[in-house]
Design an enzyme around this catalytic site. Sequence first.
Site, mmCIF file in Angstrom:
data_model
loop_
_atom_site.group_PDB
_atom_site.id
_atom_site.type_symbol
_atom_site.label_atom_id
_atom_site.label_comp_id
_atom_site.label_asym_id
_atom_site.label_seq_id
_atom_site.Cartn_x
_atom_site.Cartn_y
_atom_site.Cartn_z
ATOM 1 N N ARG A 149 0.843 -1.200 0.000
ATOM 2 C CA ARG A 149 0.000 0.000 0.000
ATOM 3 C C ARG A 149 0.870 1.239 0.000
ATOM 4 N NH1 ARG A 149 -4.925 0.195 4.075
ATOM 5 N NH2 ARG A 149 -3.379 -0.002 5.710
ATOM 6 N N THR A 152 -1.362 7.423 -0.635
ATOM 7 C CA THR A 152 -2.624 7.303 -1.398
ATOM 8 C C THR A 152 -3.430 6.079 -1.000
ATOM 9 O OG1 THR A 152 -1.603 5.957 -3.118
ATOM 10 C CG2 THR A 152 -1.476 8.369 -3.387
ATOM 11 N N ASP A 206 -1.560 -4.508 12.257
ATOM 12 C CA ASP A 206 -1.007 -4.880 10.955
ATOM 13 C C ASP A 206 -0.815 -6.397 10.929
ATOM 14 O OD1 ASP A 206 0.977 -3.445 8.566
ATOM 15 O OD2 ASP A 206 1.178 -5.598 8.995
HETATM 16 N N1 URA Z 1 -3.863 -4.223 6.756
HETATM 17 C C1 URA Z 1 -3.615 -4.682 7.995
HETATM 18 O O1 URA Z 1 -2.724 -5.504 8.187
HETATM 19 N N2 URA Z 1 -4.364 -4.252 9.022
HETATM 20 C C2 URA Z 1 -5.357 -3.359 8.852
HETATM 21 O O2 URA Z 1 -6.021 -3.004 9.830
HETATM 22 C C3 URA Z 1 -5.604 -2.881 7.547
HETATM 23 C C4 URA Z 1 -4.855 -3.326 6.516
#
Ligand code: URA
Length: 207
Positions: free
Chosen positions: A103, A107, A198
Amino acid sequence: MTGLNVVDHPLVAHKLTQMRRVETPSSQFRLLLTEISLLLAYEVTRDLPLRDVRITTPLTESDQPELVDDPVVVSILRAGNGLLDGVLQVIPSARVGHVGLYRDHDTLEAIEYYCKFPPMEGRTVIVVDPMLATGNSAAAALDRVKANGPASIRFLCLLAAPEGIEALRAAHPDVAIWTASVDECLNEVGYIVPGLGDAGDRIFGTT
Ligand code: URA
């Protein structure tokens, strides 16, 4: 829209709560993710097509069902690999593809850095990623999968945000979603709330 399937099972709910706890260490988190993915895999494969084949048991000949085709499982790197292990325990004959997406922090767009798929023309493909957050990575992965001509695609995650579900519905209305929970929302930096943090960091012990 094809279905949103929330897997409603006490063991899934219990294990997910342990995974959400901030104090759960990576070793335990990984174990729980593998256990939960076995249960989710059972649900996502519930209606895979079967055909009767003639077999010989120790007692007689008989027509019995077997899978028409082995499905393909596609893991969205890197967190998808946490779900992959359990799914492959349930479907050991599956072939496996990987797509690497990260990601962009500003953005939140999905940027592809790796893609390797087995042949998937005419197959059922199960795309796995623990977190359906903005839906950008999932939608990009599904674009790549669709370009390879599968018969049908299912998306399997652990947690989904309403925003991600809507985005995936809009981009790929033909793809059904399986999840253990639909959480409340995304926060301002794209994390699922209450979520579990995460997923990649928690699986691999990174920060
Ligand atoms: N990716 C993740 O690992 N955790 C989140 O909360 C959102 C995206």
